[in-house]
Scaffold this active site. Structure first.
Site, PDB file in Angstrom:
ATOM      1  N   CYS A 337      -4.521   1.268 -13.352  1.00 13.76           N
ATOM      2  CA  CYS A 337      -5.724   1.001 -12.562  1.00 13.76           C
ATOM      3  C   CYS A 337      -6.296   2.215 -11.822  1.00 13.76           C
ATOM      4  O   CYS A 337      -7.525   2.366 -11.794  1.00 13.76           O
ATOM      5  CB  CYS A 337      -5.528  -0.176 -11.626  1.00 13.76           C
ATOM      6  SG  CYS A 337      -3.852  -0.582 -11.202  1.00 13.76           S
ATOM      7  N   ARG A 366       8.161   2.698 -15.298  1.00 11.46           N
ATOM      8  CA  ARG A 366       8.708   2.310 -14.000  1.00 11.46           C
ATOM      9  C   ARG A 366      10.222   2.372 -14.104  1.00 11.46           C
ATOM     10  O   ARG A 366      10.793   1.892 -15.089  1.00 11.46           O
ATOM     11  CB  ARG A 366       8.273   0.877 -13.651  1.00 11.46           C
ATOM     12  CG  ARG A 366       6.765   0.743 -13.595  1.00 11.46           C
ATOM     13  CD  ARG A 366       6.332  -0.682 -13.328  1.00 11.46           C
ATOM     14  NE  ARG A 366       4.898  -0.791 -13.524  1.00 11.46           N
ATOM     15  CZ  ARG A 366       4.228  -1.943 -13.528  1.00 11.46           C
ATOM     16  NH1 ARG A 366       4.877  -3.088 -13.324  1.00 11.46           N
ATOM     17  NH2 ARG A 366       2.933  -1.965 -13.719  1.00 11.46           N
ATOM     18  N   GLN A 384       0.908  -1.915 -21.574  1.00 12.20           N
ATOM     19  CA  GLN A 384       0.163  -3.084 -21.118  1.00 12.20           C
ATOM     20  C   GLN A 384      -1.115  -3.234 -21.930  1.00 12.20           C
ATOM     21  O   GLN A 384      -1.739  -2.245 -22.273  1.00 12.20           O
ATOM     22  CB  GLN A 384      -0.238  -2.906 -19.646  1.00 12.20           C
ATOM     23  CG  GLN A 384       0.936  -2.853 -18.692  1.00 12.20           C
ATOM     24  CD  GLN A 384       0.478  -2.620 -17.264  1.00 12.20           C
ATOM     25  OE1 GLN A 384      -0.353  -1.764 -17.012  1.00 12.20           O
ATOM     26  NE2 GLN A 384       1.014  -3.392 -16.339  1.00 12.20           N
ATOM     27  N   ASP A 386      -4.004  -3.783 -20.889  1.00 14.34           N
ATOM     28  CA  ASP A 386      -4.560  -3.802 -19.548  1.00 14.34           C
ATOM     29  C   ASP A 386      -6.082  -3.747 -19.609  1.00 14.34           C
ATOM     30  O   ASP A 386      -6.649  -3.179 -20.532  1.00 14.34           O
ATOM     31  CB  ASP A 386      -4.064  -2.542 -18.819  1.00 14.34           C
ATOM     32  CG  ASP A 386      -3.995  -2.743 -17.324  1.00 14.34           C
ATOM     33  OD1 ASP A 386      -4.332  -3.827 -16.845  1.00 14.34           O
ATOM     34  OD2 ASP A 386      -3.602  -1.771 -16.633  1.00 14.34           O
ATOM     35  N   HIS A 388      -9.556  -3.647 -16.640  1.00  8.37           N
ATOM     36  CA  HIS A 388     -10.079  -3.790 -15.287  1.00  8.37           C
ATOM     37  C   HIS A 388     -11.555  -4.061 -15.359  1.00  8.37           C
ATOM     38  O   HIS A 388     -12.284  -3.348 -16.045  1.00  8.37           O
ATOM     39  CB  HIS A 388      -9.767  -2.543 -14.465  1.00  8.37           C
ATOM     40  CG  HIS A 388      -8.301  -2.341 -14.302  1.00  8.37           C
ATOM     41  ND1 HIS A 388      -7.576  -1.513 -15.116  1.00  8.37           N
ATOM     42  CD2 HIS A 388      -7.413  -2.942 -13.467  1.00  8.37           C
ATOM     43  CE1 HIS A 388      -6.306  -1.585 -14.780  1.00  8.37           C
ATOM     44  NE2 HIS A 388      -6.165  -2.449 -13.787  1.00  8.37           N
ATOM     45  N   LYS A 472      -4.877 -14.675  -7.404  1.00 10.07           N
ATOM     46  CA  LYS A 472      -4.733 -14.490  -8.853  1.00 10.07           C
ATOM     47  C   LYS A 472      -4.515 -15.808  -9.566  1.00 10.07           C
ATOM     48  O   LYS A 472      -4.195 -16.825  -8.957  1.00 10.07           O
ATOM     49  CB  LYS A 472      -3.569 -13.544  -9.148  1.00 10.07           C
ATOM     50  CG  LYS A 472      -2.221 -14.072  -8.669  1.00 10.07           C
ATOM     51  CD  LYS A 472      -1.082 -13.168  -9.120  1.00 10.07           C
ATOM     52  CE  LYS A 472       0.260 -13.689  -8.611  1.00 10.07           C
ATOM     53  NZ  LYS A 472       1.402 -12.974  -9.165  1.00 10.07           N
ATOM     54  N   HIS A 518      -8.005  -7.224 -12.200  1.00  8.57           N
ATOM     55  CA  HIS A 518      -6.987  -6.743 -13.147  1.00  8.57           C
ATOM     56  C   HIS A 518      -6.703  -7.906 -14.081  1.00  8.57           C
ATOM     57  O   HIS A 518      -6.583  -9.027 -13.615  1.00  8.57           O
ATOM     58  CB  HIS A 518      -5.655  -6.440 -12.471  1.00  8.57           C
ATOM     59  CG  HIS A 518      -5.710  -5.502 -11.330  1.00  8.57           C
ATOM     60  ND1 HIS A 518      -5.214  -4.227 -11.431  1.00  8.57           N
ATOM     61  CD2 HIS A 518      -6.143  -5.643 -10.066  1.00  8.57           C
ATOM     62  CE1 HIS A 518      -5.346  -3.629 -10.261  1.00  8.57           C
ATOM     63  NE2 HIS A 518      -5.913  -4.457  -9.409  1.00  8.57           N
TER      64      HIS A 518
END
Length: 643
Positions: A337, A366, A384, A386, A388, A472, A518
């Site tokens: 992000c 991570r 991911q 992912d 945004h 969320k 997200h």
RNA sequence: GCCGAUGUAGCUCAGCUGGUAGAGCAGCUGAUUUGUAAUCAGCCGGCCGGCGGUUCGAGUCCGUCCAUCGGCUCCA
């Protein structure tokens, strides 16, 4: 007399002090035998607890989740009683029911309990269960409760009691065992007909890793022996479907200690599967107005200081990378992000340009604690899917609906027909801990709930579960054998637009702050592959199968013909192999079946003469003879929607 | 990271109380030339997770490290 209202809305009169058991008995003896607890005005009670006022009730049996929960909770007590009788002097922490059974956290002192002890404990539990021990509820004063457990020397219970209000404390007694407990419990132990202790594990007292580790024993009980057998079968089935095992068998991914644990290596077949998934999703993204962006695997530490991730991932994660330049540091990205925020920030943005939907298959890193690593579902480097979405407040609901549509489309595609959703809202009693204005939160929560309702999601509303930066919506799928997996998540974020000072120029020619969403559908490709493998037991659909077709020549004589067929398939972009081993056809079929290859083409004399292939479908057997073109058309027909 | 268990050939596993490693599958070679879930034979293959220790001798016992598994905690 009091009025008792049943779930079908009918009302019957009973004398004051009637119990659930009495009510059941007034209907039938069979029901009385099966009743485990009673729900009184929405609260689960002991079936033996007297009712003094008008009430709506529901008798709970094994068929109700609360019935099961009551039985398992009582089973935890039964186990504790058995353990106390076998190992006098042990101390007890907490022992709740859980989704599949129950556990009890126990301090065994110096004794090292192991699964070898299970049989003994199970036998003792069954012995007590057959004694039909009654669960007796008793109100006790705080002093009395403290006194009891102080004398017993159980400091854990003493600590629990100290946190309780006087007047609200109850004990339950069954057999020789007395426990601090809110209840409810079974009338007696007789419904417990089968017991299985499943595993032991260390568990910190009150989940705090600074405190003492107790021994947790997991178990499960059933009202019928056959149910236990069924449950154990299900565990076997789950073991067979374990993606780690399937991944090895189908040669999809591999871990190497030399590369590092938690860092999956994708084999050619596995990498192909990944590519297929990502290509498919990319195509959908384009259709739905997303644009792909790309960002490097590292970013300047300052980026993550701005985003706040440094605080969260800086100390306990991969250490920043230093450079020859003094004071300069980079981090492996734990999130995509911040990069996407900077892409948004590259130029002034007009309200007319919103929403901006940036998607990236971004690989993030991570440093997960070594103990939590697990196959592909918990790793240290993962990709991911992912995206945004930067939008105006008035676009929030519409964007949510768009993402929900995408999620539902994908679940359907992958045959996840069973899923639940949860909206995580802020804690209304503690609004201070959340970033963003009151007004925005209300609007966002409202928008999510409305979007979910419009899509008939029927979400669970979880107050206080929201992250500090926004509410969320999560999607939890149930796989083929009923296990739950959290995959998709859609999260509103007020924090990053703030931290990165994101803006757009509104119709009023003023600067405004966009809202960021997200969202991930698969969550991560790694986890999604794992879930897919367990859901399908390794039988991947045709369009995803690394090998779609295997050509099985009946003997070496037909090798040339097999190669011709193979070339035609390749020209048509069908992924095929030839099993040219010197084996009998039965053997080749068996191996192809075990590899779950969707189509087997048997070629021999007949086929070579007629220019055909004999088609066998995985799991279904012989489909008959087809021309090569017919077969290729059929395959292409089946996969075209996914290309 | 913590608690507990496990670690033997590419895979699945055997190896009792310490005497120096074994099977099936896979692979290779050969025979067979095969018609819808295992053809036969031979061969190759192991620093018994790493390192230290006890012992005349360690896959087996002890310590330690690593990895894996079941949990705790965290999360995609």
């Amino acid at each position: 007399m009091i009025n008792i209202k049943f779930p079908d809305q009918s009302i019957r009169q009973y004398s004051e002090g009637v119990t659930g058991l009495d009510i059941a008995r007034s209907i039938s003896e069979g029901l009385a035998r099966n009743v485990l607890a009673i729900k009184v005005n929405g609260e689960v009670w002991d079936a033996t607890r007297p009712i003094f006022q008008d009430a709506s009730i529901r008798l709970l049996t094994w068929d109700d989740d609360e019935g099961k929960a009551t039985m398992w909770h009582s089973s935890a007590h039964l186990m504790a009683e058995a353990i106390e009788s076998l190992y006098p002097g042990v101390k007890f922490g907490v022992g709740p029911d859980i989704e599949n059974g129950f556990y009890y956290d126990i301090d065994f002192g110096d004794y090292q309990i192991s699964s070898d002890d299970f049989k003994k404990i199970e036998d003792r539990m069954m012995e007590f269960a057959r004694q039909k021990q009654e669960f007796k509820r008793r109100n006790v004063s705080k002093d009395e409760a403290l006194e009891y457990f102080r004398r017993k020397g159980d400091e854990y219970k003493v600590e629990l009691i100290n946190d309780l209000e006087d007047g609200s404390i109850t004990f339950y007694e069954s057999g020789q065992f007395t426990d601090l407990c809110r209840g409810p419990h079974l009338p007696n132990t007789s419904p417990i007909k089968a017991v299985k202790l499943l595993s032991t594990a260390g568990a910190y007292w009150r989940g705090d890793e600074k405190r003492k580790m107790l021994t947790r024993i997991y178990g499960i009980t059933f009202p019928k022996a056959e149910m236990l057998a069924e449950f154990l079968n299900m565990l076997e089935e789950a073991k067979k479907r374990d993606h780690r095992k399937i991944g090895k068998e189908l040669d999809l991914f591999h871990f190497s200690a030399r590369v590092g644990n938690g860092l999956p290596l994708w084999t050619p077949r596995g990498a192909l599967l990944r590519e297929r998934l990502m290509d498919f999703l990319k195509k959908e993204l384009y259709k739905r107005g997303y644009v792909l962006v790309a960002s490097p695997h590292i970013g300047n530490v300052n980026l993550y200081k701005t985003s706040g991730h440094y605080e969260k991932y800086g100390a306990d994660s991969f250490r920043p990378i230093s450079t020859p330049e003094p004071g300069e540091e980079f981090m492996l990205k734990p999130m995509n992000c911040p990069h996407h925020c900077e892409i948004y920030n590259r130029k002034p943005m007009s309200y007319k340009e919103l929403p901006q939907r940036y998607a990236e298959f971004g690989t993030v890193y991570r440093y997960e604690q070594s103990g939590v690593l697990h196959g592909l579902t918990r790793v240290r480097g993962f990709t991911q899917d992912d995206a945004h979405i930067f939008c105006r407040p008035d676009q929030l609901k519409e964007e949510f609906i768009g993402v929900i549509d995408l999620v539902i489309f994908l679940f359907k595609t992958f045959n996840f027909n069973n899923f639940i959703t949860q909206v995580s809202l802020r804690d209304p009693d503690n609004k201070a801990k959340y970033i963003g204005t009151d007004e925005n939160w209300d609007k966002a929560e409202q928008a999510i709930i409305e979007a979910a309702e419009e899509k008939n999601l029927n979400p669970i509303l979880a107050k206080g579960e929201a992250a500090f930066y926004g509410p969320k919506l999560d999607f939890i799928v149930k796989d083929a054998i009923g296990r739950k997996w959290q995959l998709s998540t859609i999260q509103v974020d007020y924090n990053l637009p703030e931290r990165f000072e994101l803006e757009y120029i509104g119709a009023d020619n003023q600067r405004h702050r966009p809202i960021m969403i997200h969202r991930a559908i698969f969550g991560s490709i790694e986890r999604f592959v794992a879930v897919m493998l367990e859901h399908t037991a390794g039988k991947l659909p045709l369009w995803l199968a690394p090998t779609q077709v295997i050509i099985l020549p009946v003997s070496e004589k037909y090798q040339i013909y097999a190669e011709n067929v193979s070339q035609l398939l390749k020209n048509s972009e069908i992924r095929s192999l030839i099993d040219d081993r010197n084996e009998k056809i039965g053997k080749k079929i068996r191996d192809a079946e075990l590899q779950h290859i969707p189509y087997m083409l048997i070629v021999g004399e007949k086929e070579e003469m007629n220019n055909t292939v004999s088609v066998r479908k995985q799991g279904q057997g012989d489909m008959g003879s087809f021309s090569i073109k017919e077969f290729m058309d059929a395959v292409n027909n089946q996969v075209q929607d996914f290309l």
